[in-house]
Every structure is written in C-alpha cells, then in structure tokens.
Motif scaffolding. Structure first.
Motif, PDB file in Angstrom:
ATOM      1  N   ARG A   3       8.666 -21.235  20.706  1.00 36.22           N
ATOM      2  CA  ARG A   3       9.926 -20.638  21.162  1.00 36.22           C
ATOM      3  C   ARG A   3      11.087 -21.538  20.768  1.00 36.22           C
ATOM      4  NH1 ARG A   3      13.077 -21.174  25.677  1.00 36.22           N
ATOM      5  NH2 ARG A   3      11.538 -22.390  26.842  1.00 36.22           N
ATOM      6  N   ARG A   4      12.029 -20.957  20.046  1.00 33.88           N
ATOM      7  CA  ARG A   4      13.194 -21.695  19.537  1.00 33.88           C
ATOM      8  C   ARG A   4      14.270 -21.806  20.612  1.00 33.88           C
ATOM      9  NH1 ARG A   4      15.261 -25.126  16.175  1.00 33.88           N
ATOM     10  NH2 ARG A   4      17.126 -24.525  15.097  1.00 33.88           N
ATOM     11  N   ILE A   5      14.882 -22.998  20.716  1.00 28.96           N
ATOM     12  CA  ILE A   5      16.037 -23.231  21.583  1.00 28.96           C
ATOM     13  C   ILE A   5      17.169 -23.692  20.683  1.00 28.96           C
ATOM     14  CG2 ILE A   5      17.002 -24.518  23.515  1.00 28.96           C
ATOM     15  CD1 ILE A   5      14.163 -24.993  24.524  1.00 28.96           C
ATOM     16  N   ASP A   6      18.250 -22.905  20.611  1.00 27.36           N
ATOM     17  CA  ASP A   6      19.399 -23.246  19.768  1.00 27.36           C
ATOM     18  C   ASP A   6      20.418 -24.001  20.597  1.00 27.36           C
ATOM     19  OD1 ASP A   6      21.525 -23.445  18.040  1.00 27.36           O
ATOM     20  OD2 ASP A   6      21.803 -21.290  17.784  1.00 27.36           O
ATOM     21  N   MET A   7      20.637 -25.246  20.270  1.00 25.70           N
ATOM     22  CA  MET A   7      21.551 -26.095  21.012  1.00 25.70           C
ATOM     23  C   MET A   7      22.901 -26.254  20.315  1.00 25.70           C
ATOM     24  SD  MET A   7      19.455 -26.827  23.428  1.00 25.70           S
ATOM     25  CE  MET A   7      19.907 -28.290  24.276  1.00 25.70           C
ATOM     26  N   LEU A   9       1.806 -23.395  29.723  1.00 25.14           N
ATOM     27  CA  LEU A   9       0.688 -23.461  28.782  1.00 25.14           C
ATOM     28  C   LEU A   9      -0.277 -24.616  29.063  1.00 25.14           C
ATOM     29  CD1 LEU A   9       2.410 -22.674  25.363  1.00 25.14           C
ATOM     30  CD2 LEU A   9       0.813 -21.236  26.620  1.00 25.14           C
ATOM     31  N   THR A  10       0.230 -25.705  29.679  1.00 27.06           N
ATOM     32  CA  THR A  10      -0.597 -26.898  29.854  1.00 27.06           C
ATOM     33  C   THR A  10      -0.978 -27.170  31.302  1.00 27.06           C
ATOM     34  OG1 THR A  10       1.269 -28.415  30.130  1.00 27.06           O
ATOM     35  CG2 THR A  10       0.531 -27.961  27.854  1.00 27.06           C
ATOM     36  N   GLY A  11      -0.686 -26.224  32.191  1.00 29.05           N
ATOM     37  CA  GLY A  11      -0.977 -26.448  33.597  1.00 29.05           C
ATOM     38  C   GLY A  11      -0.164 -27.598  34.176  1.00 29.05           C
ATOM     39  N   GLY A  12       1.004 -27.847  33.582  1.00 32.09           N
ATOM     40  CA  GLY A  12       1.884 -28.911  34.051  1.00 32.09           C
ATOM     41  C   GLY A  12       1.562 -30.289  33.506  1.00 32.09           C
ATOM     42  N   ALA A  13       0.537 -30.408  32.669  1.00 36.55           N
ATOM     43  CA  ALA A  13       0.128 -31.721  32.167  1.00 36.55           C
ATOM     44  C   ALA A  13       1.176 -32.368  31.264  1.00 36.55           C
ATOM     45  CB  ALA A  13      -1.194 -31.604  31.415  1.00 36.55           C
ATOM     46  N   PHE A  14       1.764 -31.585  30.374  1.00 33.47           N
ATOM     47  CA  PHE A  14       2.772 -32.125  29.459  1.00 33.47           C
ATOM     48  C   PHE A  14       3.582 -30.988  28.872  1.00 33.47           C
ATOM     49  CE2 PHE A  14      -0.736 -31.099  26.660  1.00 33.47           C
ATOM     50  CZ  PHE A  14      -0.137 -30.646  25.503  1.00 33.47           C
ATOM     51  N   SER A  15       4.708 -31.354  28.272  1.00 37.84           N
ATOM     52  CA  SER A  15       5.457 -30.410  27.438  1.00 37.84           C
ATOM     53  C   SER A  15       5.666 -31.081  26.088  1.00 37.84           C
ATOM     54  CB  SER A  15       6.790 -29.996  28.083  1.00 37.84           C
ATOM     55  OG  SER A  15       7.547 -31.101  28.492  1.00 37.84           O
ATOM     56  N   LEU A  16       5.706 -30.272  25.046  1.00 37.33           N
ATOM     57  CA  LEU A  16       5.859 -30.755  23.680  1.00 37.33           C
ATOM     58  C   LEU A  16       6.941 -29.937  23.006  1.00 37.33           C
ATOM     59  CD1 LEU A  16       4.887 -32.433  21.198  1.00 37.33           C
ATOM     60  CD2 LEU A  16       3.228 -30.607  20.776  1.00 37.33           C
ATOM     61  N   LEU A  17       7.953 -30.639  22.497  1.00 36.56           N
ATOM     62  CA  LEU A  17       9.057 -29.982  21.801  1.00 36.56           C
ATOM     63  C   LEU A  17       9.249 -30.642  20.449  1.00 36.56           C
ATOM     64  CD1 LEU A  17      10.218 -30.521  25.050  1.00 36.56           C
ATOM     65  CD2 LEU A  17      11.542 -28.619  24.184  1.00 36.56           C
ATOM     66  N   GLU A  18       9.601 -29.841  19.457  1.00 35.29           N
ATOM     67  CA  GLU A  18       9.955 -30.362  18.143  1.00 35.29           C
ATOM     68  C   GLU A  18      11.470 -30.261  18.022  1.00 35.29           C
ATOM     69  OE1 GLU A  18       9.288 -29.290  13.426  1.00 35.29           O
ATOM     70  OE2 GLU A  18       7.862 -28.536  14.914  1.00 35.29           O
ATOM     71  N   ALA A  19      12.127 -31.359  17.671  1.00 32.04           N
ATOM     72  CA  ALA A  19      13.582 -31.393  17.576  1.00 32.04           C
ATOM     73  C   ALA A  19      14.027 -31.698  16.154  1.00 32.04           C
ATOM     74  CB  ALA A  19      14.148 -32.446  18.519  1.00 32.04           C
ATOM     75  N   THR A  20      15.016 -30.951  15.678  1.00 33.67           N
ATOM     76  CA  THR A  20      15.648 -31.193  14.387  1.00 33.67           C
ATOM     77  C   THR A  20      17.105 -31.525  14.679  1.00 33.67           C
ATOM     78  OG1 THR A  20      14.154 -29.628  13.332  1.00 33.67           O
ATOM     79  CG2 THR A  20      16.164 -30.208  12.121  1.00 33.67           C
ATOM     80  N   GLU A  21      17.540 -32.728  14.277  1.00 38.66           N
ATOM     81  CA  GLU A  21      18.840 -33.235  14.705  1.00 38.66           C
ATOM     82  C   GLU A  21      19.644 -33.798  13.536  1.00 38.66           C
ATOM     83  OE1 GLU A  21      17.091 -34.563  19.031  1.00 38.66           O
ATOM     84  OE2 GLU A  21      16.523 -35.647  17.226  1.00 38.66           O
ATOM     85  N   PRO A  22      20.981 -33.644  13.585  1.00 37.81           N
ATOM     86  CA  PRO A  22      21.830 -34.133  12.496  1.00 37.81           C
ATOM     87  C   PRO A  22      22.021 -35.653  12.541  1.00 37.81           C
ATOM     88  CG  PRO A  22      23.184 -33.168  14.208  1.00 37.81           C
ATOM     89  CD  PRO A  22      21.747 -32.930  14.599  1.00 37.81           C
ATOM     90  N   ALA A  23      22.400 -36.217  11.428  1.00 37.19           N
ATOM     91  CA  ALA A  23      22.679 -37.651  11.343  1.00 37.19           C
ATOM     92  C   ALA A  23      23.700 -38.051  12.406  1.00 37.19           C
ATOM     93  CB  ALA A  23      23.204 -37.992   9.952  1.00 37.19           C
ATOM     94  N   GLY A  24      23.454 -39.184  13.053  1.00 32.07           N
ATOM     95  CA  GLY A  24      24.369 -39.721  14.044  1.00 32.07           C
ATOM     96  C   GLY A  24      24.269 -39.107  15.425  1.00 32.07           C
ATOM     97  N   ASP A  71      16.791 -25.434  28.041  1.00 31.60           N
ATOM     98  CA  ASP A  71      17.148 -24.013  28.145  1.00 31.60           C
ATOM     99  C   ASP A  71      18.528 -23.842  28.788  1.00 31.60           C
ATOM    100  OD1 ASP A  71      14.844 -22.911  26.970  1.00 31.60           O
ATOM    101  OD2 ASP A  71      13.774 -22.802  28.884  1.00 31.60           O
ATOM    102  N   GLU A  72      18.769 -24.561  29.875  1.00 30.09           N
ATOM    103  CA  GLU A  72      20.066 -24.445  30.554  1.00 30.09           C
ATOM    104  C   GLU A  72      21.204 -24.975  29.684  1.00 30.09           C
ATOM    105  OE1 GLU A  72      22.329 -25.666  34.693  1.00 30.09           O
ATOM    106  OE2 GLU A  72      20.132 -25.724  34.663  1.00 30.09           O
ATOM    107  N   LEU A  73      20.980 -26.080  28.996  1.00 33.38           N
ATOM    108  CA  LEU A  73      21.999 -26.640  28.104  1.00 33.38           C
ATOM    109  C   LEU A  73      22.298 -25.669  26.961  1.00 33.38           C
ATOM    110  CD1 LEU A  73      23.834 -29.040  27.474  1.00 33.38           C
ATOM    111  CD2 LEU A  73      21.902 -30.093  26.261  1.00 33.38           C
ATOM    112  N   ALA A  74      21.263 -25.048  26.404  1.00 31.69           N
ATOM    113  CA  ALA A  74      21.469 -24.059  25.335  1.00 31.69           C
ATOM    114  C   ALA A  74      22.270 -22.869  25.846  1.00 31.69           C
ATOM    115  CB  ALA A  74      20.121 -23.589  24.777  1.00 31.69           C
ATOM    116  N   GLY A  75      22.012 -22.441  27.078  1.00 33.72           N
ATOM    117  CA  GLY A  75      22.776 -21.341  27.670  1.00 33.72           C
ATOM    118  C   GLY A  75      24.246 -21.689  27.811  1.00 33.72           C
ATOM    119  N   ALA A  76      24.540 -22.920  28.207  1.00 34.46           N
ATOM    120  CA  ALA A  76      25.934 -23.361  28.319  1.00 34.46           C
ATOM    121  C   ALA A  76      26.607 -23.376  26.953  1.00 34.46           C
ATOM    122  CB  ALA A  76      25.994 -24.747  28.961  1.00 34.46           C
TER     123      ALA A  76
END
Length: 158
Positions: free
Chosen positions: A17-21, A34-49, A121-126
């Motif tokens: 699921r994509r989150i556009d920030m 998905l993990t029963g609360g064990a962990f969350s895993l996110l992939e982030a693509t971020e600009p220089a700086g 999710d909340e930050l993306a909504g803002a």
C-alpha cells in the motif's frame, strides 16, 4: 506456536500500500494487521537532503536497511554515514534522526513491535489536505503514535 488466524504474506517488487507524503513516498509492506502486531515494514524513497526532526519512539525499536543511496543517521550524539547495504537499529527510547545524503535514496524501515504506519497515514492526509504543520502540530500528531519530536521540523518535511 499458535498459528490460528495467521497467514503468510508475499509482496512482489512494487507491491504494497502506497503512502504519498508529497516530498517523499512510502510503501507499506507489512503492518500490525498482517504481522499480529509483531512488526511493521515500510519502504521509503526520499529526496537528497530530506530528513525528519530528531525524535524518540517510546514504544518501538526502529531499524533501517539502506537499499540505495546514502543516509546520515544521528543516534544520540553520534553521526554515522550509511551507504547502501548498511543496517541500523535504534532501541525504543533512544534519540535519533537522519538526513538523506547527496542523492535520492531508498531504505526499509522496520518497527518492532508494529508502529508508525498510522502516523505516516495521518501525515499523508494532512499533506494531501494542504495542511501545513508547524512544530506544535507535528509534535501533537507524533505523540498519538508514541513518538516525541525533539527538534524543529526541517523545511520540506511536512
């Protein structure tokens, strides 16, 4: 081991699921559901700086695995230059932050136990709603997800 209600998850490249920030993007690969609360895993693509304010997670450890580019990770009073292939673990309760190096970069974020997906999710909504968050607004949002913002919000973060 109790496996009732558990199911395997397979995400092929680009899946999740994509989150556009706005300034950066994330893809949720695994969350509490998905993990029963064990962990969350996110992939982030971020600009220089790019980078968040210094902060601390009270309820979860955070790990980074750098896939591409370079990150400057600040943990307490130490700075570490982390090129692709680097792994970083920050226990709950420890002050940290990061800045992306001179080129756009990509990393995996792991929170254990599961945390922070709701924050993003909340930050993306803002961002999508055109809401500009000042230091107080971002700090209040972060507290709802067990994170304390300790420094000013850098330009371009929210």
């Amino acid at each position: 081991m109790d496996r009732e209600g558990a199911s395997a998850v397979v995400h092929l490249p680009g899946a999740g699921r994509r989150i556009d920030m706005g300034a950066f993007g994330m893809t949720v690969k695994a969350d509490a559901e998905l993990t029963g609360g064990a962990f969350s895993l996110l992939e982030a693509t971020e600009p220089a700086g790019f980078g968040p304010p210094m902060h601390v997670h009270e309820d979860a450890g955070e790990a980074f695995y750098v896939l591409e580019g370079e990150y400057h990770v600040l943990i307490e009073d130490e700075e570490h230059t982390c090129p692709a292939g680097s792994f970083v673990y920050v226990p709950a309760g420890m002050v940290h932050g990061f800045r992306v190096g001179p080129v756009p970069s990509r990393k995996l974020n792991i929170y254990s136990p599961s945390a922070m997906v709701g924050y993003f999710d909340e930050l993306a909504g803002a961002v999508a709603g055109g809401i500009v968050l000042d230091d107080d607004g971002l700090g209040a949002m972060a507290l709802r997800y067990g994170m304390h913002v300790l420094g000013p919000v850098p330009e371009g973060y929210a």
